[in-house]
Scaffold this motif. Structure first.
Motif, short mmCIF file in Angstrom:
data_model
loop_
_atom_site.label_atom_id
_atom_site.label_comp_id
_atom_site.label_asym_id
_atom_site.label_seq_id
_atom_site.Cartn_x
_atom_site.Cartn_y
_atom_site.Cartn_z
N SER A 23 0.81 -1.22 0.00
CA SER A 23 0.00 0.00 0.00
C SER A 23 0.84 1.26 0.00
CB SER A 23 -0.92 0.01 1.23
OG SER A 23 -1.68 -1.16 1.33
N HIS A 83 -6.04 -1.69 5.58
CA HIS A 83 -7.25 -0.97 5.97
C HIS A 83 -6.90 0.49 6.30
CE1 HIS A 83 -10.76 0.18 8.37
NE2 HIS A 83 -11.40 -0.85 7.81
N ARG A 100 -11.12 -4.75 -0.12
CA ARG A 100 -10.90 -4.48 1.30
C ARG A 100 -9.70 -5.23 1.87
NH1 ARG A 100 -16.24 -2.63 2.47
NH2 ARG A 100 -16.66 -1.34 0.64
N PHE A 127 -10.66 0.91 -2.12
CA PHE A 127 -11.28 0.40 -0.90
C PHE A 127 -12.81 0.51 -0.97
CE2 PHE A 127 -12.73 0.58 3.49
CZ PHE A 127 -12.03 -0.47 4.07
#
Length: 356
Positions: free
Chosen positions: A56, A81, A76, A71
């Motif tokens: 990420s 997150h 997900r 997202f």
């Protein structure tokens, strides 16, 4: 077949020996406890430090709005997150910043302590007090200048503060800490071990004063006893809490301008990733500052880059035209910097004084 099964140590379910991980809870079948395993589990459980963090990181830094968009589209588990990323990035930043904050706190504490000490001696000897010199003023304001990207104070606001301190220090009034009471009398009461009520009364607190007024006088007494020490640290300690409150306010402003582009939770996802980006960038700036004093023009360039990043992220995430994205980015930034941050800064200063 019974002998081919093993029992999971975590969930007590039986499964075949051929499985490397338990199909019921996901724990490794042979999970011998070593220092490496203990360290990895601690980091991964608390910070969700796994492959998704690195996967990420590049999109977060170089593809504005990409993670937020993916997202809300349903990906997900592919990336970290947003709330977990925010938690990890903020903890990492404040860990790095704590070393610099400690240095700032020591500088300010030293200046305040010397000012209180000199003020006490000169007052007791009835000698006209000396104005705070320009070096002391610079030592007080320099930490704010160095950390203005954190405090939210721009150069103009810091220059005004510097001017106020200089004018107050060089005026015809008594220099030093003129807090509206006789400092030498209070010092005598503190030295003699007088009760707190007597000390507060000497400061001008009247009987029947309300809770907030009494609290303010109590903290002022503490400020006096500590020679101002710890006040800057208390301000720095309030920053994480303030940022956690400021993030949903930022999402609310986005909701106003992009009410047809998703629910509040969508805007909150965008805010989590954008604030995570800010934490990562500021962490990199602080790391660079430890090895090489970062010039002011680079700090301004970083600030401009964060604004450009916000514009590109908004255009990518909300899928609007170049002009509308630019206009709404400017309005969002204007409202946030002109109204939200000053109010938050005022609350932080007040909270720092009342609870330090």
């Amino acid at each position: 077949m019974e002998n081919d099964n093993i029992t999971c140590k975590n969930c007590d379910q039986k499964f075949q020996k051929a499985f490397e991980y338990c199909p019921y809870c996901g724990q490794r079948a042979k999970d011998d406890l070593t220092i490496g395993v203990l360290f990895y589990n601690t980091i991964s459980n608390y910070f969700s430090f796994d492959a998704r963090f690195f996967k990420s990181l590049i999109p977060l830094l170089f593809r504005p709005g990409y993670l937020s968009k993916k997202f809300v589209e349903g990906k997900r588990l592919l990336y970290l997150h947003p709330a977990q990323y925010y938690l990890f990035a903020s903890v990492l930043f404040f860990f790095i910043f704590s070393f610099q904050a400690r240095e700032y706190n020591q500088q300010v504490n030293k200046v305040l302590k010397e000012s209180f000490k000199n003020d006490t001696i000169l007052r007791l000897d009835s000698v006209p007090k000396k104005a705070i010199d320009s070096i002391s003023i610079a030592e007080i304001t320099q930490p704010l200048k160095d950390s203005q990207i954190i405090t939210g104070m721009d150069t103009e606001e810091i220059e005004k503060l510097d001017s106020i301190i200089k004018n107050g220090a060089n005026s015809n009034k008594e220099a030093g800490f003129n807090l509206g009471y006789k400092k030498n009398k209070l010092d005598s009461l503190i030295a003699s071990g007088a009760s707190e009520e007597e000390q507060l009364k000497a400061m001008g607190l009247k009987e029947g004063a309300g809770f907030l007024k009494r609290r303010a006088y109590t903290q002022l007494l503490k400020f006096q006893k500590n020679s101002g020490g710890g006040i800057l640290q208390a301000f720095f300690d309030s920053i994480p809490i303030a940022l956690f409150v400021l993030l949903p306010i930022f999402a609310f402003i986005l909701t106003i301008f992009f009410c047809r582009r998703g629910s509040f939770s969508h805007h909150l996802v965008f805010g989590f990733y954008y604030f995570s980006y800010l934490f990562v960038i500021m962490s990199l700036v602080l790391i660079a500052h430890y090895f090489w004093k970062v010039p002011g023009w680079i700090v301004w360039l970083v600030g401009l880059a964060t604004y450009l990043y916000l514009f590109l992220a908004i255009k990518k995430f909300y899928q609007q035209s170049f002009f509308l994205s630019f206009l709404k980015t400017g309005l969002t930034t204007f409202i946030y910097l002109l109204f939200v941050l000053p109010i938050a800064l005022g609350i932080m200063v007040a909270a720092s004084f009342l609870f330090y």
